[in-house]
Design a protein around this motif. Structure first.
Motif, PDB file in Angstrom:
ATOM      1  N   ASN A   1      18.063  66.032  40.449  1.00 48.58           N
ATOM      2  CA  ASN A   1      17.856  66.654  39.146  1.00 48.58           C
ATOM      3  C   ASN A   1      19.174  67.228  38.634  1.00 48.58           C
ATOM      4  O   ASN A   1      19.211  68.279  38.021  1.00 48.58           O
ATOM      5  CB  ASN A   1      16.801  67.769  39.257  1.00 48.58           C
ATOM      6  N   GLY A   2      20.277  66.486  38.935  1.00 49.25           N
ATOM      7  CA  GLY A   2      21.604  66.978  38.592  1.00 49.25           C
ATOM      8  C   GLY A   2      21.923  66.828  37.125  1.00 49.25           C
ATOM      9  O   GLY A   2      21.132  66.300  36.337  1.00 49.25           O
TER      10      GLY A   2
ATOM     11  N   ASP B   1      24.253  62.122  39.815  1.00 51.80           N
ATOM     12  CA  ASP B   1      23.298  63.092  39.273  1.00 51.80           C
ATOM     13  C   ASP B   1      21.898  62.504  39.115  1.00 51.80           C
ATOM     14  O   ASP B   1      20.902  63.220  39.236  1.00 51.80           O
ATOM     15  CB  ASP B   1      23.783  63.607  37.917  1.00 51.80           C
TER      16      ASP B   1
ATOM     17  N   ASP C   1      21.227  75.261  44.773  1.00 48.88           N
ATOM     18  CA  ASP C   1      21.328  74.794  43.388  1.00 48.88           C
ATOM     19  C   ASP C   1      20.131  73.909  43.076  1.00 48.88           C
ATOM     20  O   ASP C   1      19.844  72.944  43.788  1.00 48.88           O
ATOM     21  CB  ASP C   1      22.634  74.009  43.202  1.00 48.88           C
TER      22      ASP C   1
ATOM     23  N   GLN D   1      23.637  73.019  38.026  1.00 46.26           N
ATOM     24  CA  GLN D   1      23.706  73.942  36.884  1.00 46.26           C
ATOM     25  C   GLN D   1      23.197  75.336  37.217  1.00 46.26           C
ATOM     26  O   GLN D   1      23.684  76.324  36.674  1.00 46.26           O
ATOM     27  CB  GLN D   1      22.884  73.388  35.702  1.00 46.26           C
ATOM     28  N   HIS D   2      22.179  75.424  38.075  1.00 46.24           N
ATOM     29  CA  HIS D   2      21.562  76.710  38.368  1.00 46.24           C
ATOM     30  C   HIS D   2      21.726  76.995  39.853  1.00 46.24           C
ATOM     31  O   HIS D   2      20.957  76.523  40.690  1.00 46.24           O
ATOM     32  CB  HIS D   2      20.085  76.711  37.976  1.00 46.24           C
TER      33      HIS D   2
ATOM     34  N   THR E   1      11.403  69.940  42.226  1.00 51.10           N
ATOM     35  CA  THR E   1      12.522  68.998  42.199  1.00 51.10           C
ATOM     36  C   THR E   1      13.427  69.296  43.391  1.00 51.10           C
ATOM     37  O   THR E   1      13.421  70.404  43.923  1.00 51.10           O
ATOM     38  CB  THR E   1      13.331  69.123  40.898  1.00 51.10           C
TER      39      THR E   1
ATOM     40  N   GLY F   1      19.840  72.258  40.205  1.00 52.56           N
ATOM     41  CA  GLY F   1      20.210  71.288  39.174  1.00 52.56           C
ATOM     42  C   GLY F   1      19.828  71.778  37.787  1.00 52.56           C
ATOM     43  O   GLY F   1      20.150  72.902  37.400  1.00 52.56           O
ATOM     44  N   GLN F   2      19.114  70.954  37.059  1.00 49.67           N
ATOM     45  CA  GLN F   2      18.741  71.291  35.694  1.00 49.67           C
ATOM     46  C   GLN F   2      17.550  72.251  35.622  1.00 49.67           C
ATOM     47  O   GLN F   2      17.251  72.780  34.558  1.00 49.67           O
ATOM     48  CB  GLN F   2      18.410  70.018  34.919  1.00 49.67           C
ATOM     49  N   SER F   3      16.880  72.458  36.751  1.00 47.31           N
ATOM     50  CA  SER F   3      15.737  73.369  36.766  1.00 47.31           C
ATOM     51  C   SER F   3      16.219  74.806  36.873  1.00 47.31           C
ATOM     52  O   SER F   3      16.995  75.142  37.773  1.00 47.31           O
ATOM     53  CB  SER F   3      14.806  73.043  37.937  1.00 47.31           C
ATOM     54  N   PRO F   4      15.756  75.700  36.009  1.00 46.58           N
ATOM     55  CA  PRO F   4      16.186  77.104  36.079  1.00 46.58           C
ATOM     56  C   PRO F   4      15.356  77.940  37.039  1.00 46.58           C
ATOM     57  O   PRO F   4      15.469  79.159  37.054  1.00 46.58           O
ATOM     58  CB  PRO F   4      15.986  77.584  34.648  1.00 46.58           C
TER      59      PRO F   4
END
Length: 270
Positions: free
Chosen positions: A220-221, A216, A176, A224-225, A259, A178-181
């Motif tokens: 980079n929580g 978080d 995962d 999400q990804h 990240t 986090g917020q990075s796709p």
């Protein structure tokens, strides 16, 4: 296990810590039965046992002039309350300050995990069900070597080629970013590389199965990804899990992920 352990402790940066390039954490999930011969007020706790193991193996030096793989930061073995759900919280977690890693070396996830499990087995009988690691891929020097087959971890993959086939263990590995796709874009690479440590059966987008033990804001929580891999590990050991973490961190660093990467490995989930 330790009367001075602070059950409210959480991983986080130590104020004034020197030379932090990135923070590497390892959380162990499962069951822990303290050794009956250890007194409740024994001096050894998770932090001191990890510190001693790190020094014994030559991976940590108190002398600032001697290079270390990492710097000590924090560790804890939280006390579970009665009625706690299994794996709702780790039996222990460990955190180190990762230094910059040369391009011909992997992230020291394997030695960190080996020290973490060795430290806990000094304190009790550890039955490990899952490991969650925060991998600071940003400390890896891969700028001039983007090719995934140049990963230094692959030079030692043959270590697992002759493993006892009866030790092969079904696992689920969740990565995962986090917020990075960025993470789904390189999943094919991990699945396609031929190596004897982790045989991928399938993978798909999913979610992180264990809520991170830290806030978080620490990485980079929130998660999400995520990509979930099912397959078999050559053996259920800190050596194999840590090796896979080192390879994974390196592959994603080579795809410019800058990240931290959250990795969760669960036994018997394939």
């Amino acid at each position: 296990m330790d009367s001075e352990m602070n059950s409210s402790a959480r991983p986080g940066l130590v104020e004034g810590a020197r030379g932090i390039a990135g923070t590497l954490t390892a959380a162990l999930y499962g069951t822990m039965t303290p050794h009956p011969w250890l007194a409740p007020d024994a001096d050894t706790d998770a932090y001191s046992a990890f510190h001693t193991c790190s020094r014994m193996m030559g991976w940590l030096h108190d002398d600032q002039e001697r290079p270390s793989l990492w710097g000590m930061n924090d560790a804890d073995a939280p006390t579970r309350t009665s009625g706690s759900e299994p794996n709702s919280e780790p039996v222990a977690w460990f955190q180190v300050e990762a230094q910059r890693v040369a391009r011909d070396q992997p992230l020291p996830a394997q030695p960190v995990l080996q020290c973490a499990t060795a430290a806990m087995t000094r304190l009790g009988a550890l039955e490990l069900d899952a490991v969650q690691m925060l991998l600071p891929v940003q400390v890896l020097d891969t700028a001039d070597a983007p090719g995934p087959l140049l990963s230094p971890s692959l030079r030692t993959a043959h270590w697992f080629a002759d493993s006892d086939p009866t030790l092969r263990t079904p696992v689920q590995v969740t990565l995962d970013s986090g917020q990075s796709p960025a993470i789904p874009a390189v999943s094919d690479v991990l699945a396609s590389i031929e190596q004897p440590a982790f045989a991928v059966s399938s993978y798909e987008n999913g979610h992180t199965p264990i809520t991170p033990w830290f806030d978080d804001s620490f990485w980079n929580g929130p998660p999400q990804h995520a990509v979930v891999f099912t397959g078999t590990l050559a053996e259920w050991s800190p050596s194999a899990i840590g090796w896979l973490a080192g390879l994974t961190a390196d592959l994603y660093a080579r795809h410019r992920l800058t990240t931290p990467l959250l990795m969760t490995v669960q036994r018997g989930q394939a």
